[in-house]
Scaffold this motif. Sequence first.
Motif, PDB file in Angstrom:
ATOM      1  N   SER A  64       2.598   4.484   1.127  1.00  0.00           N
ATOM      2  CA  SER A  64       2.869   5.066   2.437  1.00  0.00           C
ATOM      3  C   SER A  64       2.729   6.585   2.352  1.00  0.00           C
ATOM      4  CB  SER A  64       4.288   4.709   2.870  1.00  0.00           C
ATOM      5  OG  SER A  64       5.232   5.394   2.060  1.00  0.00           O
ATOM      6  N   PRO A  65       2.679   7.268   3.486  1.00  0.00           N
ATOM      7  CA  PRO A  65       2.691   8.738   3.450  1.00  0.00           C
ATOM      8  C   PRO A  65       3.927   9.278   2.718  1.00  0.00           C
ATOM      9  CG  PRO A  65       2.014   7.976   5.612  1.00  0.00           C
ATOM     10  CD  PRO A  65       2.465   6.761   4.842  1.00  0.00           C
ATOM     11  N   ASP A  99       5.452   7.781   0.232  1.00  0.00           N
ATOM     12  CA  ASP A  99       5.165   7.589  -1.193  1.00  0.00           C
ATOM     13  C   ASP A  99       4.296   8.740  -1.700  1.00  0.00           C
ATOM     14  OD1 ASP A  99       6.566   5.164  -1.213  1.00  0.00           O
ATOM     15  OD2 ASP A  99       4.751   3.974  -0.910  1.00  0.00           O
ATOM     16  N   ALA A 100       3.277   9.107  -0.919  1.00  0.00           N
ATOM     17  CA  ALA A 100       2.373  10.186  -1.325  1.00  0.00           C
ATOM     18  C   ALA A 100       3.126  11.502  -1.487  1.00  0.00           C
ATOM     19  CB  ALA A 100       1.235  10.335  -0.319  1.00  0.00           C
ATOM     20  N   ALA A 107      -4.152   7.352   0.275  1.00  0.00           N
ATOM     21  CA  ALA A 107      -3.075   8.206   0.789  1.00  0.00           C
ATOM     22  C   ALA A 107      -3.157   9.617   0.208  1.00  0.00           C
ATOM     23  CB  ALA A 107      -1.708   7.582   0.530  1.00  0.00           C
ATOM     24  N   GLU A 150       0.848  -1.184   0.000  1.00  0.00           N
ATOM     25  CA  GLU A 150       0.000   0.000   0.000  1.00  0.00           C
ATOM     26  C   GLU A 150       0.885   1.235   0.000  1.00  0.00           C
ATOM     27  OE1 GLU A 150      -3.401   0.191   0.074  1.00  0.00           O
ATOM     28  OE2 GLU A 150      -3.548  -1.984  -0.037  1.00  0.00           O
TER      29      GLU A 150
END
Length: 134
Positions: free
Chosen positions: A91-92, A94-95, A124, A89
């Motif tokens: 992650s923050p 990644d966002a 996210a 998923e």
Amino acid sequence: MGMRVEISRSLVDELLRAAAASPGAEICGLLLGGAGRIEAILPAANVAADPAHRFEIDPATLFAAHRAARAGGPRIIGHYHSHPTGSAEPSPRDAEQAIGGEYWLLLGGGAARLFVATRVGAIAGRFEAVAMAH
């Protein structure tokens, strides 16, 4: 109906094996292909200062892939990376890094999931899920 992207089962399996073989560091690389299709992957060294928790694609690999695309080779449509101690998923972190329009194939917990980065997304705040067709 949501977005779908074709990718061979063998490519997904190759990525899952590579992620499992690197439990202490994130693996990463580029996704190559065209509209609605991931045709190949290009593994890259993770040159991040803390590869256990971050990824940074080796710039030499990235530049070479751009040169190859300009010469008629497959184009870069996104990238992949693993979350060795997490899930597949975004992650923050990644966002924060998401630009928009590119595919993000994430590996974690023995799973592979595909996303597209967007300006505002349901996941996210920056991603939408994409179904992988094998």
